[in-house]
Design an enzyme around this catalytic site. Structure first.
Site, PDB file in Angstrom:
ATOM      1  N   THR A  22      39.238  44.002  37.720  1.00 38.20           N
ATOM      2  CA  THR A  22      38.531  43.922  39.049  1.00 38.20           C
ATOM      3  C   THR A  22      39.099  43.888  40.177  1.00 38.20           C
ATOM      4  OG1 THR A  22      38.639  41.783  38.662  1.00 38.20           O
ATOM      5  CG2 THR A  22      36.124  42.441  38.240  1.00 38.20           C
ATOM      6  N   ASP A  23      40.609  43.860  39.875  1.00 44.26           N
ATOM      7  CA  ASP A  23      41.544  43.650  41.061  1.00 44.26           C
ATOM      8  C   ASP A  23      41.961  45.115  41.774  1.00 44.26           C
ATOM      9  OD1 ASP A  23      43.180  44.588  39.070  1.00 44.26           O
ATOM     10  OD2 ASP A  23      44.927  43.151  39.457  1.00 44.26           O
ATOM     11  N   GLY A 110      49.906  40.523  27.209  1.00 44.55           N
ATOM     12  CA  GLY A 110      48.994  40.551  27.890  1.00 44.55           C
ATOM     13  C   GLY A 110      49.062  39.389  29.106  1.00 44.55           C
ATOM     14  N   LEU A 111      50.127  38.624  29.048  1.00 40.58           N
ATOM     15  CA  LEU A 111      50.418  37.348  29.928  1.00 40.58           C
ATOM     16  C   LEU A 111      51.380  37.631  31.304  1.00 40.58           C
ATOM     17  CD1 LEU A 111      50.243  34.864  27.107  1.00 40.58           C
ATOM     18  CD2 LEU A 111      48.363  35.516  28.367  1.00 40.58           C
ATOM     19  N   ASP A 158      48.376  39.885  38.736  1.00 44.14           N
ATOM     20  CA  ASP A 158      49.486  39.421  38.029  1.00 44.14           C
ATOM     21  C   ASP A 158      50.621  38.867  39.089  1.00 44.14           C
ATOM     22  OD1 ASP A 158      47.989  40.341  35.972  1.00 44.14           O
ATOM     23  OD2 ASP A 158      49.311  41.725  35.346  1.00 44.14           O
TER      24      ASP A 158
HETATM   25  C1  GLA Z   1      46.607  44.126  33.966  1.00 44.79           C
HETATM   26  C2  GLA Z   1      47.196  44.703  35.389  1.00 44.79           C
HETATM   27  C3  GLA Z   1      46.314  43.779  36.422  1.00 44.79           C
HETATM   28  C4  GLA Z   1      44.787  43.765  36.020  1.00 44.79           C
HETATM   29  C5  GLA Z   1      44.570  43.486  34.541  1.00 44.79           C
HETATM   30  C6  GLA Z   1      43.205  43.690  34.171  1.00 44.79           C
HETATM   31  O1  GLA Z   1      47.380  43.061  33.638  1.00 44.79           O
HETATM   32  O2  GLA Z   1      48.588  44.296  35.566  1.00 44.79           O
HETATM   33  O3  GLA Z   1      46.553  43.930  37.604  1.00 44.79           O
HETATM   34  O4  GLA Z   1      44.143  44.927  36.298  1.00 44.79           O
HETATM   35  O5  GLA Z   1      45.341  44.353  33.710  1.00 44.79           O
HETATM   36  O6  GLA Z   1      42.542  42.652  34.797  1.00 44.79           O
END
Ligand code: GLA
Length: 369
Positions: A22-23, A110-111, A158
């Site tokens: 969504t960002d 993914g963190l 992030d």
């Molecule tokens: C990655 C990107 C974020 C966001 C997420 C999905 O972590 O760095 O900006 O788009 O994926 O929500």
């Protein structure tokens, strides 16, 4: 370089509770910081010395480059090169420095290990060279490093999380105007569980990197066809409108995920504030289904982890967290059951899928921070 260097700074990794993809659509996100973090130590050099020497705990070689001559190489050190590159471009003169990096945020989980590195380094350089940078500006510079140097068209979640979140609160962020509010996490009633699938996620330079940028382009195409600036501009009522139904099937799916996910973040905030963990858990599950079926960023291993998690007693809900195509799941468990449930999940995963998953958070750790 075994003695410690004079400047030390750090930034946490993040887990997104809800609000995925969504960002970059101007929408809402709800991440929190995890205990794992990246630490940088810096020894600044004199103005005339432009050499940067980088040593990372994971790598034996020392990497060297000159500020003003940063070139993208396609490796982890691009986040460092990109940091001095963006500072110079934004008018901050940074001479050389010695840098030592260590991190407990697993790469590819993914963190947001990359955002943690960017933010830790920007914080360290702010201290080392007395730069006037707010935490918000640091997050914005971090995103520019990704977008303009590394080539990952990521949103700002992030870097905002790494710069502003803490492990005791969720950071409810409106990515359109960057306003945010911190909401206490109900650790007296729930354990946060984060499990790394062991299948690597990347935002750039891999299939998942290409897929991430493709998803973003699909959202932009949907907006152009709908005559709106960002998917944030429309709500769930638009899903049955004529222009929406005129989109291709794939674009409908992508847009539907983003539109419903934004609505789910708002509901999640309400649930969190009302202490309604059942409702929050349901939203996690709906979010996962939407990422799996509409946004198509999940993988079978992650689906398995989520399915296993929600089949266990005391789990309110679970979902893929982060960009997808690998990475981690986040789950909400009744207080005191996080560790036991997490161990069960990774045992079943290993027995049935023969993969090794790792428990990164299981409640108690985050409470003590
Ligand atoms: C990655 C990107 C974020 C966001 C997420 C999905 O972590 O760095 O900006 O788009 O994926 O929500």
């Amino acid at each position: 370089m075994n003695h410690s260097l004079p400047i030390c700074a750090s930034a946490h990794g993040r887990v997104n509770l809800i609000g995925e993809h969504t960002d970059y659509n101007g929408g809402f996100v709800l991440p929190t910081a995890i205990p794992q973090k990246t630490i940088v130590e810096i020894r600044p050099k004199s103005k005339s010395d432009t050499q940067v020497s980088v040593q990372s705990a994971g790598f034996s070689e020392i990497l060297r480059y000159q500020t003003g001559a940063e070139k993208k190489q396609g490796d982890w050190a691009d986040y460092v090169r990109g940091t001095t590159w963006i500072l110079a471009r934004e008018g901050y003169q940074v001479p050389g420095f010695d840098l030592r990096i260590s991190s407990t945020v697993p790469v590819g989980s993914g963190l947001s290990s990359s955002a943690a590195l960017e933010v830790a380094l920007l914080r360290g350089l702010r201290d080392a060279f007395s730069m006037n940078l707010t935490d918000l500006r640091i997050a914005q510079l971090g995103q520019k490093i990704e977008n303009e140097f590394v080539g990952a068209r990521v949103g700002i979640m992030d870097q905002m999380a790494a710069s502003l979140a803490d492990p005791k609160h969720a950071l409810f962020l409106d990515t359109r105007d960057l306003s945010y509010r911190k909401i206490s996490l109900p650790f007296d009633r729930a354990d946060l569980v984060v499990i790394n699938s062991g299948i690597s996620h990347r935002n750039v330079g891999s299939n998942s990197g290409a897929d991430y940028n493709t998803r973003r382009m699909e959202c932009e195409t949907a907006c152009a066809q709908l005559g709106i600036k960002q998917l944030r501009d429309i709500g769930p009522e638009a899903l049955s409108s004529r222009p929406f139904l005129a989109l291709s099937e794939v674009l409908q799916k992508r847009a539907r995920h983003v539109i419903t996910e934004n609505a789910r973040v708002l509901s999640a905030v309400k649930a969190l504030e009302a202490g309604d963990l059942q409702a929050l858990g349901k939203l996690f599950v709906q979010s996962h289904e939407s990422m799996r079926d509409d946004y198509e960023v999940s993988i079978p291993e992650i689906d398995f982890l989520v399915k296993t998690a929600v089949s266990l007693p005391d789990i309110f809900g679970a979902r893929l967290t982060g960009g997808g195509f690998g990475g981690s799941i986040v789950a909400l468990a009744a207080a005191g059951t996080g560790r036991k449930n997490a161990e069960n999940i990774i045992r079943i995963y290993s027995e049935q899928l023969k993969h090794k998953a790792t428990i990164l958070v299981a409640g108690a750790e985050s409470k003590t921070l």
